[in-house]
Design a protein around this motif. Sequence first.
Motif, PDB file in Angstrom:
ATOM      1  N   LEU A  18       0.824  -1.209   0.000  1.00 15.83           N
ATOM      2  CA  LEU A  18       0.000   0.000   0.000  1.00 15.83           C
ATOM      3  C   LEU A  18       0.862   1.265   0.000  1.00 15.83           C
ATOM      4  CD1 LEU A  18      -2.823  -1.049   2.499  1.00 15.83           C
ATOM      5  CD2 LEU A  18      -3.007  -0.803   0.025  1.00 15.83           C
ATOM      6  N   GLU A  19       1.957   1.259   0.752  1.00 15.43           N
ATOM      7  CA  GLU A  19       2.856   2.408   0.754  1.00 15.43           C
ATOM      8  C   GLU A  19       3.541   2.574  -0.600  1.00 15.43           C
ATOM      9  OE1 GLU A  19       5.605   2.163   3.954  1.00 15.43           O
ATOM     10  OE2 GLU A  19       4.074   2.156   5.522  1.00 15.43           O
ATOM     11  N   MET A  20       3.843   1.449  -1.242  1.00 10.48           N
ATOM     12  CA  MET A  20       4.467   1.523  -2.560  1.00 10.48           C
ATOM     13  C   MET A  20       3.532   2.133  -3.591  1.00 10.48           C
ATOM     14  SD  MET A  20       6.324  -2.205  -2.642  1.00 10.48           S
ATOM     15  CE  MET A  20       6.711  -2.104  -4.369  1.00 10.48           C
ATOM     16  N   GLN A  21       2.242   1.995  -3.415  1.00 11.56           N
ATOM     17  CA  GLN A  21       1.271   2.521  -4.372  1.00 11.56           C
ATOM     18  C   GLN A  21       0.868   3.959  -4.071  1.00 11.56           C
ATOM     19  OE1 GLN A  21      -1.824  -0.374  -5.811  1.00 11.56           O
ATOM     20  NE2 GLN A  21      -1.107  -1.581  -4.080  1.00 11.56           N
ATOM     21  N   ASP A  22       1.432   4.535  -3.017  1.00  9.39           N
ATOM     22  CA  ASP A  22       1.118   5.929  -2.688  1.00  9.39           C
ATOM     23  C   ASP A  22       1.584   6.845  -3.823  1.00  9.39           C
ATOM     24  OD1 ASP A  22       2.026   8.680  -1.264  1.00  9.39           O
ATOM     25  OD2 ASP A  22       0.353   7.755  -0.174  1.00  9.39           O
ATOM     26  N   PRO A  23       0.705   7.692  -4.336  1.00 13.33           N
ATOM     27  CA  PRO A  23       1.084   8.525  -5.506  1.00 13.33           C
ATOM     28  C   PRO A  23       2.211   9.510  -5.218  1.00 13.33           C
ATOM     29  CG  PRO A  23      -1.042   9.195  -4.610  1.00 13.33           C
ATOM     30  CD  PRO A  23      -0.677   7.930  -3.908  1.00 13.33           C
ATOM     31  N   LYS A  24       2.414   9.895  -3.962  1.00 13.52           N
ATOM     32  CA  LYS A  24       3.441  10.883  -3.631  1.00 13.52           C
ATOM     33  C   LYS A  24       4.762  10.243  -3.227  1.00 13.52           C
ATOM     34  CE  LYS A  24       0.104  14.420  -2.193  1.00 13.52           C
ATOM     35  NZ  LYS A  24      -0.333  15.308  -1.082  1.00 13.52           N
ATOM     36  N   SER A  25       4.700   9.315  -2.266  1.00 15.19           N
ATOM     37  CA  SER A  25       5.936   8.736  -1.722  1.00 15.19           C
ATOM     38  C   SER A  25       6.195   7.317  -2.186  1.00 15.19           C
ATOM     39  CB  SER A  25       5.876   8.755  -0.183  1.00 15.19           C
ATOM     40  OG  SER A  25       4.761   8.004   0.274  1.00 15.19           O
ATOM     41  N   GLY A  26       5.385   6.799  -3.070  1.00 15.10           N
ATOM     42  CA  GLY A  26       5.519   5.404  -3.487  1.00 15.10           C
ATOM     43  C   GLY A  26       6.486   5.214  -4.637  1.00 15.10           C
ATOM     44  N   VAL A  27       6.397   4.048  -5.269  1.00 18.57           N
ATOM     45  CA  VAL A  27       7.275   3.694  -6.384  1.00 18.57           C
ATOM     46  C   VAL A  27       6.867   4.482  -7.622  1.00 18.57           C
ATOM     47  CG1 VAL A  27       8.088   1.806  -7.831  1.00 18.57           C
ATOM     48  CG2 VAL A  27       7.601   1.403  -5.425  1.00 18.57           C
ATOM     49  N   LYS A  28       7.855   4.981  -8.360  1.00 13.81           N
ATOM     50  CA  LYS A  28       7.558   5.666  -9.607  1.00 13.81           C
ATOM     51  C   LYS A  28       7.056   4.663 -10.640  1.00 13.81           C
ATOM     52  CE  LYS A  28      10.951   9.374  -8.988  1.00 13.81           C
ATOM     53  NZ  LYS A  28      12.127  10.056  -9.569  1.00 13.81           N
TER      54      LYS A  28
END
Length: 454
Positions: free
Chosen positions: A28-38
Amino acid sequence: MTIRNVRDHGQRYRPRMACLKKVENVVLEMQDPKSGVKSQTQRLVITSIPHKYILVLCNLMWDAVLLIWARAMGTMMVAFGYIYPLQDHKRLILKPDTSLYRFQTPYFWPAQQWPVEDTDYAIYLAKRNIRKKGMLELYEQEQYNNLYKWVNHKWDFIVMQAKEQYRAGKERKKPDRVVFDCQERAYWVVHRPPPGTVSAMDYGHDRMVDPNMEEKKTSDYYRRTYTTTYKEHDPFLHACLPSNPWLTDDVTYWTLNMPNVETPTKMRVECWTFSFGELLMDPRGRADFRLFLKKEFSGENLAFWEACEDLKWGAAETMKEKAQQIYKTFLARGAPRWINIDGKTMDITVKGLAHPHRYVLDAAQTHIYMLMKKDSYGRYLKSPVFKETQRKAIAPEPHRFTETQLEQNAKRRRPSLSPITLRQQEEEQKAKLAASGPVDITQVMSKLEKKQKA
Protein backbone atom coordinates in the motif's frame (compact mmCIF):
# COMPACT_ATOMS: atom_id res chain seq x y z
CA MET A 1 -14.51 -15.41 -11.83
CA THR A 2 -16.57 -17.40 -9.36
CA ILE A 3 -14.78 -17.70 -6.03
CA ARG A 4 -16.70 -18.87 -2.99
CA ASN A 5 -15.43 -18.08 0.50
CA VAL A 6 -16.52 -21.35 2.10
CA ARG A 7 -13.59 -22.00 4.39
CA ASP A 8 -10.32 -20.32 5.26
CA HIS A 9 -8.12 -23.41 5.80
CA GLY A 10 -7.35 -22.07 9.28
CA GLN A 11 -4.74 -19.69 7.84
CA ARG A 12 -5.76 -16.70 9.93
CA TYR A 13 -4.50 -18.56 12.98
CA ARG A 14 -1.11 -19.22 11.45
CA PRO A 15 1.95 -16.97 11.92
CA ARG A 16 2.16 -16.48 8.15
CA MET A 17 -1.01 -14.35 8.19
CA ALA A 18 0.73 -11.72 10.32
CA CYS A 19 3.57 -11.69 7.77
CA LEU A 20 1.12 -11.21 4.88
CA LYS A 21 -0.52 -8.27 6.64
CA LYS A 22 2.88 -6.56 6.95
CA VAL A 23 3.59 -7.19 3.27
CA GLU A 24 0.24 -5.65 2.39
CA ASN A 25 1.12 -2.50 4.31
CA VAL A 26 4.36 -2.22 2.35
CA VAL A 27 2.49 -2.71 -0.94
CA LEU A 28 0.00 0.00 0.00
CA GLU A 29 2.86 2.41 0.75
CA MET A 30 4.47 1.52 -2.56
CA GLN A 31 1.27 2.52 -4.37
CA ASP A 32 1.12 5.93 -2.69
CA PRO A 33 1.08 8.53 -5.51
CA LYS A 34 3.44 10.88 -3.63
CA SER A 35 5.94 8.74 -1.72
CA GLY A 36 5.52 5.40 -3.49
CA VAL A 37 7.27 3.69 -6.38
CA LYS A 38 7.56 5.67 -9.61
CA SER A 39 5.38 4.09 -12.25
CA GLN A 40 4.31 4.72 -15.81
CA THR A 41 1.39 4.00 -18.11
CA GLN A 42 1.74 0.98 -20.39
CA ARG A 43 1.04 1.58 -24.07
CA LEU A 44 -0.19 -1.20 -26.37
CA VAL A 45 0.01 -0.09 -30.03
CA ILE A 46 -2.86 2.44 -30.01
CA THR A 47 -4.20 1.67 -26.53
CA SER A 48 -2.98 3.10 -23.23
CA ILE A 49 -3.33 0.90 -20.18
CA PRO A 50 -4.14 3.22 -17.26
CA HIS A 51 -2.98 0.78 -14.58
CA LYS A 52 0.54 1.57 -13.50
CA TYR A 53 3.55 -0.70 -13.63
CA ILE A 54 6.92 -0.78 -11.86
CA LEU A 55 10.17 -0.47 -13.77
CA VAL A 56 12.62 -1.77 -11.16
CA LEU A 57 11.57 -2.32 -7.58
CA CYS A 58 15.16 -2.09 -6.35
CA ASN A 59 15.27 1.61 -7.23
CA LEU A 60 13.58 2.13 -3.87
CA MET A 61 16.78 1.23 -2.09
CA TRP A 62 19.29 4.01 -1.60
CA ASP A 63 22.05 1.86 -0.14
CA ALA A 64 23.82 -0.91 -2.05
CA VAL A 65 24.13 -2.90 1.17
CA LEU A 66 20.34 -3.30 1.21
CA LEU A 67 20.17 -4.44 -2.42
CA ILE A 68 20.11 -8.16 -1.53
CA TRP A 69 17.39 -7.56 1.03
CA ALA A 70 15.39 -5.53 -1.51
CA ARG A 71 15.53 -8.31 -4.11
CA ALA A 72 14.52 -10.91 -1.54
CA MET A 73 11.62 -8.74 -0.41
CA GLY A 74 10.53 -8.11 -3.99
CA THR A 75 10.74 -11.81 -4.89
CA MET A 76 8.54 -12.62 -1.89
CA MET A 77 5.96 -10.09 -3.08
CA VAL A 78 5.98 -11.65 -6.54
CA ALA A 79 5.77 -15.19 -5.14
CA PHE A 80 2.73 -14.31 -3.01
CA GLY A 81 1.06 -12.50 -5.91
CA TYR A 82 1.09 -8.90 -4.68
CA ILE A 83 2.89 -7.84 -7.84
CA TYR A 84 3.23 -9.87 -11.02
CA PRO A 85 5.55 -9.83 -14.06
CA LEU A 86 4.21 -8.83 -17.45
CA GLN A 87 6.74 -10.52 -19.77
CA ASP A 88 7.78 -13.82 -18.17
CA HIS A 89 4.63 -14.46 -16.16
CA LYS A 90 5.58 -18.03 -15.14
CA ARG A 91 8.78 -17.04 -13.30
CA LEU A 92 7.67 -15.67 -9.94
CA ILE A 93 10.89 -13.85 -9.08
CA LEU A 94 12.08 -10.25 -9.17
CA LYS A 95 14.67 -9.68 -11.90
CA PRO A 96 17.36 -7.00 -11.41
CA ASP A 97 16.77 -5.49 -14.86
CA THR A 98 14.16 -3.37 -16.64
CA SER A 99 11.46 -6.05 -16.51
CA LEU A 100 7.92 -4.73 -16.09
CA TYR A 101 5.74 -5.56 -13.08
CA ARG A 102 2.20 -4.54 -12.18
CA PHE A 103 0.44 -4.35 -8.82
CA GLN A 104 -2.17 -7.03 -8.26
CA THR A 105 -5.69 -5.93 -7.35
CA PRO A 106 -6.47 -6.41 -3.60
CA TYR A 107 -9.30 -8.77 -4.52
CA PHE A 108 -6.69 -11.43 -5.41
CA TRP A 109 -4.39 -10.88 -2.44
CA PRO A 110 -3.62 -14.01 -0.38
CA ALA A 111 -5.02 -12.48 2.83
CA GLN A 112 -8.49 -12.65 1.26
CA GLN A 113 -8.28 -16.42 1.94
CA TRP A 114 -10.33 -17.47 -1.08
CA PRO A 115 -10.53 -21.28 -1.29
CA VAL A 116 -8.76 -22.39 -4.45
CA GLU A 117 -11.14 -25.03 -5.83
CA ASP A 118 -10.88 -27.25 -8.88
CA THR A 119 -14.22 -25.99 -10.21
CA ASP A 120 -12.99 -22.39 -10.34
CA TYR A 121 -9.74 -23.44 -12.00
CA ALA A 122 -11.67 -25.51 -14.55
CA ILE A 123 -13.86 -22.50 -15.38
CA TYR A 124 -10.76 -20.35 -15.85
CA LEU A 125 -9.09 -22.91 -18.14
CA ALA A 126 -12.30 -23.43 -20.12
CA LYS A 127 -12.64 -19.66 -20.61
CA ARG A 128 -8.98 -19.42 -21.61
CA ASN A 129 -9.46 -22.35 -24.00
CA ILE A 130 -12.33 -20.49 -25.67
CA ARG A 131 -10.33 -17.27 -25.94
CA LYS A 132 -7.20 -19.02 -27.26
CA LYS A 133 -9.25 -21.32 -29.54
CA GLY A 134 -7.76 -24.45 -28.00
CA MET A 135 -4.14 -23.21 -27.99
CA LEU A 136 -3.38 -23.65 -24.28
CA GLU A 137 0.10 -24.09 -22.89
CA LEU A 138 1.22 -27.68 -22.38
CA TYR A 139 0.83 -27.75 -18.60
CA GLU A 140 -2.53 -25.96 -18.86
CA GLN A 141 -3.74 -28.46 -21.45
CA GLU A 142 -2.71 -31.33 -19.16
CA GLN A 143 -4.53 -29.75 -16.21
CA TYR A 144 -7.56 -29.11 -18.43
CA ASN A 145 -7.73 -32.78 -19.46
CA ASN A 146 -7.33 -33.98 -15.86
CA LEU A 147 -10.06 -31.66 -14.60
CA TYR A 148 -12.34 -32.88 -17.39
CA LYS A 149 -11.98 -36.39 -15.96
CA TRP A 150 -12.28 -35.40 -12.29
CA VAL A 151 -15.27 -33.05 -12.52
CA ASN A 152 -16.93 -34.51 -15.60
CA HIS A 153 -20.26 -34.74 -13.74
CA LYS A 154 -20.59 -30.93 -13.75
CA TRP A 155 -18.68 -30.08 -16.92
CA ASP A 156 -21.79 -28.63 -18.58
CA PHE A 157 -22.04 -26.13 -15.72
CA ILE A 158 -18.33 -25.29 -16.04
CA VAL A 159 -18.57 -24.63 -19.78
CA MET A 160 -21.71 -22.54 -19.29
CA GLN A 161 -19.97 -20.39 -16.64
CA ALA A 162 -16.88 -20.01 -18.85
CA LYS A 163 -18.98 -18.84 -21.82
CA GLU A 164 -20.88 -16.35 -19.65
CA GLN A 165 -17.66 -14.92 -18.22
CA TYR A 166 -16.09 -14.74 -21.68
CA ARG A 167 -19.18 -12.92 -23.02
CA ALA A 168 -19.14 -10.50 -20.07
CA GLY A 169 -15.41 -9.86 -20.58
CA LYS A 170 -15.93 -8.87 -24.23
CA GLU A 171 -18.35 -6.15 -23.11
CA ARG A 172 -15.59 -4.43 -21.09
CA LYS A 173 -13.32 -1.79 -22.55
CA LYS A 174 -10.11 -3.18 -24.00
CA PRO A 175 -7.75 -1.69 -21.35
CA ASP A 176 -9.85 -3.09 -18.50
CA ARG A 177 -10.17 -6.43 -20.25
CA VAL A 178 -6.41 -6.74 -20.79
CA VAL A 179 -5.65 -5.84 -17.19
CA PHE A 180 -8.21 -8.25 -15.73
CA ASP A 181 -6.95 -11.10 -17.90
CA CYS A 182 -3.41 -10.47 -16.64
CA GLN A 183 -4.60 -10.26 -13.03
CA GLU A 184 -6.56 -13.51 -13.27
CA ARG A 185 -3.68 -15.30 -14.99
CA ALA A 186 -1.27 -14.09 -12.29
CA TYR A 187 -3.61 -15.33 -9.57
CA TRP A 188 -3.71 -18.85 -11.01
CA VAL A 189 0.04 -18.93 -11.69
CA VAL A 190 0.52 -18.35 -7.96
CA HIS A 191 -2.09 -20.88 -6.82
CA ARG A 192 -1.69 -23.44 -9.63
CA PRO A 193 2.00 -23.01 -10.52
CA PRO A 194 3.54 -24.60 -13.62
CA PRO A 195 5.61 -27.80 -13.22
CA GLY A 196 9.03 -27.18 -11.70
CA THR A 197 7.88 -24.17 -9.65
CA VAL A 198 7.65 -24.14 -5.87
CA SER A 199 4.35 -22.65 -4.73
CA ALA A 200 4.66 -20.06 -1.98
CA MET A 201 1.08 -20.81 -0.94
CA ASP A 202 1.89 -24.35 0.24
CA TYR A 203 2.72 -24.80 3.88
CA GLY A 204 3.37 -27.59 6.35
CA HIS A 205 3.53 -31.11 4.95
CA ASP A 206 1.99 -29.99 1.64
CA ARG A 207 5.01 -27.86 0.75
CA MET A 208 7.35 -29.46 -1.79
CA VAL A 209 11.08 -28.95 -1.27
CA ASP A 210 12.02 -30.17 -4.74
CA PRO A 211 9.58 -28.80 -7.35
CA ASN A 212 10.65 -31.42 -9.93
CA MET A 213 9.75 -34.29 -7.61
CA GLU A 214 6.44 -35.92 -8.44
CA GLU A 215 3.88 -36.17 -5.67
CA LYS A 216 3.90 -39.58 -4.06
CA LYS A 217 0.55 -41.33 -4.19
CA THR A 218 0.19 -41.84 -0.46
CA SER A 219 -3.00 -42.40 1.50
CA ASP A 220 -3.40 -38.62 1.80
CA TYR A 221 -3.25 -38.29 -2.00
CA TYR A 222 -6.02 -40.85 -2.52
CA ARG A 223 -8.02 -39.33 0.34
CA ARG A 224 -7.94 -35.91 -1.33
CA THR A 225 -8.83 -37.43 -4.69
CA TYR A 226 -11.74 -39.35 -3.19
CA THR A 227 -13.15 -36.47 -1.17
CA THR A 228 -12.95 -34.12 -4.16
CA THR A 229 -15.30 -36.36 -6.14
CA TYR A 230 -17.34 -38.31 -3.62
CA LYS A 231 -17.64 -35.92 -0.66
CA GLU A 232 -21.30 -35.08 -1.29
CA HIS A 233 -22.15 -38.70 -2.16
CA ASP A 234 -20.64 -40.51 0.81
CA PRO A 235 -23.19 -40.84 3.66
CA PHE A 236 -20.36 -40.79 6.21
CA LEU A 237 -18.92 -37.50 4.85
CA HIS A 238 -22.13 -35.69 3.93
CA ALA A 239 -25.68 -35.52 5.23
CA CYS A 240 -27.99 -38.21 3.79
CA LEU A 241 -31.28 -37.30 2.19
CA PRO A 242 -33.96 -37.48 3.41
CA SER A 243 -32.29 -38.53 6.70
CA ASN A 244 -29.39 -40.55 8.03
CA PRO A 245 -30.70 -44.05 8.84
CA TRP A 246 -27.83 -44.70 11.25
CA LEU A 247 -28.94 -41.76 13.42
CA THR A 248 -32.72 -41.58 12.92
CA ASP A 249 -33.63 -45.27 12.36
CA ASP A 250 -35.66 -44.06 9.38
CA VAL A 251 -35.34 -46.50 6.46
CA THR A 252 -36.50 -44.08 3.75
CA TYR A 253 -32.90 -43.64 2.59
CA TRP A 254 -32.58 -47.40 1.99
CA THR A 255 -35.96 -47.53 0.23
CA LEU A 256 -35.04 -44.75 -2.20
CA ASN A 257 -31.66 -46.37 -2.95
CA MET A 258 -32.77 -49.99 -3.49
CA PRO A 259 -30.79 -51.78 -6.23
CA ASN A 260 -33.56 -51.80 -8.86
CA VAL A 261 -35.73 -48.88 -7.77
CA GLU A 262 -37.93 -47.50 -10.53
CA THR A 263 -37.01 -43.81 -10.05
CA PRO A 264 -33.47 -43.15 -8.74
CA THR A 265 -32.37 -40.08 -6.81
CA LYS A 266 -30.48 -37.19 -8.41
CA MET A 267 -27.38 -37.94 -6.32
CA ARG A 268 -27.41 -41.53 -7.54
CA VAL A 269 -27.73 -40.51 -11.19
CA GLU A 270 -24.91 -38.01 -10.74
CA CYS A 271 -22.64 -40.83 -9.52
CA TRP A 272 -23.04 -42.53 -12.90
CA THR A 273 -21.20 -39.62 -14.51
CA PHE A 274 -18.09 -40.07 -12.33
CA SER A 275 -16.83 -43.10 -14.21
CA PHE A 276 -17.96 -46.01 -16.33
CA GLY A 277 -17.22 -48.37 -13.45
CA GLU A 278 -19.67 -46.49 -11.21
CA LEU A 279 -22.37 -46.92 -13.83
CA LEU A 280 -21.84 -50.68 -14.15
CA MET A 281 -21.64 -51.24 -10.39
CA ASP A 282 -25.11 -49.77 -9.91
CA PRO A 283 -27.83 -52.25 -11.03
CA ARG A 284 -30.20 -49.36 -11.77
CA GLY A 285 -27.55 -47.56 -13.82
CA ARG A 286 -26.73 -50.75 -15.69
CA ALA A 287 -30.41 -51.19 -16.57
CA ASP A 288 -30.51 -47.64 -17.92
CA PHE A 289 -27.33 -48.24 -19.93
CA ARG A 290 -28.83 -51.50 -21.27
CA LEU A 291 -31.87 -49.59 -22.54
CA PHE A 292 -29.57 -47.14 -24.35
CA LEU A 293 -27.53 -49.95 -25.95
CA LYS A 294 -30.73 -51.69 -27.04
CA LYS A 295 -31.76 -48.58 -28.96
CA GLU A 296 -28.31 -48.50 -30.58
CA PHE A 297 -28.50 -52.21 -31.47
CA SER A 298 -25.39 -53.04 -29.45
CA GLY A 299 -26.91 -54.65 -26.37
CA GLU A 300 -24.82 -57.79 -26.91
CA ASN A 301 -21.73 -56.00 -25.53
CA LEU A 302 -23.25 -55.47 -22.10
CA ALA A 303 -24.86 -58.91 -22.16
CA PHE A 304 -21.45 -60.50 -22.83
CA TRP A 305 -19.83 -58.49 -20.01
CA GLU A 306 -22.56 -59.59 -17.59
CA ALA A 307 -22.21 -63.22 -18.68
CA CYS A 308 -18.45 -63.05 -18.00
CA GLU A 309 -19.14 -61.62 -14.54
CA ASP A 310 -21.56 -64.46 -13.85
CA LEU A 311 -18.91 -66.97 -14.93
CA LYS A 312 -16.28 -65.30 -12.79
CA TRP A 313 -18.35 -65.21 -9.59
CA GLY A 314 -20.74 -68.13 -10.16
CA ALA A 315 -20.71 -71.68 -8.82
CA ALA A 316 -17.79 -73.94 -9.76
CA GLU A 317 -20.08 -76.85 -10.76
CA THR A 318 -21.59 -74.98 -13.71
CA MET A 319 -18.41 -73.18 -14.76
CA LYS A 320 -17.62 -75.37 -17.78
CA GLU A 321 -21.18 -75.31 -19.10
CA LYS A 322 -21.40 -71.53 -18.71
CA ALA A 323 -18.13 -71.00 -20.60
CA GLN A 324 -19.31 -73.15 -23.50
CA GLN A 325 -22.70 -71.41 -23.56
CA ILE A 326 -21.04 -67.96 -23.67
CA TYR A 327 -18.83 -69.10 -26.55
CA LYS A 328 -21.82 -70.38 -28.53
CA THR A 329 -23.89 -67.25 -27.86
CA PHE A 330 -21.31 -64.51 -28.39
CA LEU A 331 -18.04 -65.78 -29.93
CA ALA A 332 -18.68 -68.68 -32.31
CA ARG A 333 -19.20 -68.16 -36.03
CA GLY A 334 -22.84 -67.42 -36.72
CA ALA A 335 -23.53 -66.80 -33.02
CA PRO A 336 -26.96 -65.23 -32.37
CA ARG A 337 -25.42 -62.33 -30.40
CA TRP A 338 -21.98 -62.17 -31.97
CA ILE A 339 -19.59 -59.53 -30.58
CA ASN A 340 -16.78 -57.82 -32.47
CA ILE A 341 -13.31 -58.47 -31.00
CA ASP A 342 -9.91 -58.51 -32.66
CA GLY A 343 -8.26 -61.69 -33.93
CA LYS A 344 -5.52 -61.80 -31.28
CA THR A 345 -8.01 -61.64 -28.42
CA MET A 346 -10.17 -64.28 -30.13
CA ASP A 347 -7.19 -66.65 -30.44
CA ILE A 348 -6.32 -66.25 -26.74
CA THR A 349 -9.95 -66.89 -25.76
CA VAL A 350 -10.42 -69.95 -27.97
CA LYS A 351 -7.18 -71.53 -26.71
CA GLY A 352 -8.23 -70.91 -23.12
CA LEU A 353 -11.64 -72.53 -23.63
CA ALA A 354 -9.90 -75.87 -24.18
CA HIS A 355 -9.37 -75.90 -20.40
CA PRO A 356 -12.00 -73.45 -19.06
CA HIS A 357 -11.64 -71.68 -15.74
CA ARG A 358 -13.18 -68.62 -14.08
CA TYR A 359 -10.99 -66.09 -15.84
CA VAL A 360 -10.76 -67.72 -19.25
CA LEU A 361 -12.75 -64.88 -20.86
CA ASP A 362 -10.90 -62.00 -19.17
CA ALA A 363 -9.14 -60.86 -22.36
CA ALA A 364 -12.39 -60.67 -24.34
CA GLN A 365 -14.25 -59.09 -21.42
CA THR A 366 -11.60 -56.38 -21.01
CA HIS A 367 -11.73 -55.66 -24.75
CA ILE A 368 -15.51 -55.21 -24.69
CA TYR A 369 -15.34 -53.18 -21.46
CA MET A 370 -12.88 -50.70 -22.98
CA LEU A 371 -14.97 -50.54 -26.15
CA MET A 372 -18.08 -49.57 -24.16
CA LYS A 373 -16.11 -47.16 -21.97
CA LYS A 374 -14.48 -45.25 -24.84
CA ASP A 375 -17.38 -45.31 -27.29
CA SER A 376 -20.81 -46.08 -25.81
CA TYR A 377 -20.40 -44.47 -22.39
CA GLY A 378 -19.72 -40.97 -23.72
CA ARG A 379 -22.69 -41.15 -26.10
CA TYR A 380 -24.89 -42.49 -23.31
CA LEU A 381 -24.21 -39.43 -21.10
CA LYS A 382 -25.39 -37.21 -23.98
CA SER A 383 -28.32 -39.41 -25.01
CA PRO A 384 -32.04 -38.70 -24.49
CA VAL A 385 -32.20 -41.86 -22.33
CA PHE A 386 -29.84 -40.43 -19.73
CA LYS A 387 -31.32 -36.93 -19.98
CA GLU A 388 -34.79 -38.35 -19.33
CA THR A 389 -33.54 -40.31 -16.33
CA GLN A 390 -31.90 -37.14 -15.00
CA ARG A 391 -35.15 -35.23 -15.45
CA LYS A 392 -37.25 -37.82 -13.63
CA ALA A 393 -34.74 -38.35 -10.81
CA ILE A 394 -36.02 -37.24 -7.43
CA ALA A 395 -34.36 -34.99 -4.87
CA PRO A 396 -35.88 -35.95 -1.49
CA GLU A 397 -36.53 -33.20 1.01
CA PRO A 398 -34.70 -33.55 4.35
CA HIS A 399 -36.72 -35.03 7.20
CA ARG A 400 -36.73 -33.14 10.46
CA PHE A 401 -37.02 -35.33 13.57
CA THR A 402 -37.64 -34.17 17.09
CA GLU A 403 -36.03 -35.86 20.06
CA THR A 404 -39.33 -37.59 20.87
CA GLN A 405 -39.57 -39.03 17.34
CA LEU A 406 -35.98 -40.26 17.50
CA GLU A 407 -36.71 -42.04 20.79
CA GLN A 408 -39.78 -43.70 19.27
CA ASN A 409 -37.75 -44.83 16.25
CA ALA A 410 -35.13 -46.30 18.55
CA LYS A 411 -37.79 -48.25 20.48
CA ARG A 412 -39.13 -49.78 17.25
CA ARG A 413 -35.64 -50.90 16.29
CA ARG A 414 -35.23 -54.67 15.86
CA PRO A 415 -31.91 -56.51 15.56
CA SER A 416 -31.18 -57.94 12.12
CA LEU A 417 -30.84 -61.67 11.62
CA SER A 418 -27.42 -63.29 11.58
CA PRO A 419 -26.08 -64.33 8.14
CA ILE A 420 -25.83 -67.90 9.47
CA THR A 421 -29.54 -67.89 10.38
CA LEU A 422 -30.44 -66.51 6.96
CA ARG A 423 -28.39 -69.22 5.26
CA GLN A 424 -30.12 -71.91 7.33
CA GLN A 425 -33.52 -70.51 6.40
CA GLU A 426 -32.59 -70.58 2.71
CA GLU A 427 -31.48 -74.22 2.96
CA GLU A 428 -34.70 -75.17 4.73
CA GLN A 429 -36.70 -73.41 2.03
CA LYS A 430 -34.82 -75.30 -0.68
CA ALA A 431 -35.38 -78.58 1.15
CA LYS A 432 -39.12 -77.94 1.34
CA LEU A 433 -39.28 -77.16 -2.37
CA ALA A 434 -37.30 -80.30 -3.19
CA ALA A 435 -39.58 -82.43 -1.00
CA SER A 436 -42.74 -81.05 -2.60
CA GLY A 437 -41.47 -81.59 -6.15
CA PRO A 438 -41.03 -84.82 -8.19
CA VAL A 439 -38.14 -87.09 -7.16
CA ASP A 440 -35.49 -88.19 -9.68
CA ILE A 441 -34.65 -91.83 -8.76
CA THR A 442 -31.41 -91.86 -10.79
CA GLN A 443 -29.99 -88.87 -8.88
CA VAL A 444 -30.92 -90.43 -5.53
CA MET A 445 -29.26 -93.75 -6.45
CA SER A 446 -26.10 -92.02 -7.69
CA LYS A 447 -25.80 -90.08 -4.43
CA LEU A 448 -26.21 -93.34 -2.40
CA GLU A 449 -23.53 -95.08 -4.46
CA LYS A 450 -21.10 -92.18 -3.89
CA LYS A 451 -21.71 -92.34 -0.12
CA GLN A 452 -21.14 -96.14 -0.07
CA LYS A 453 -17.86 -95.81 -2.00
CA ALA A 454 -16.71 -93.04 0.35
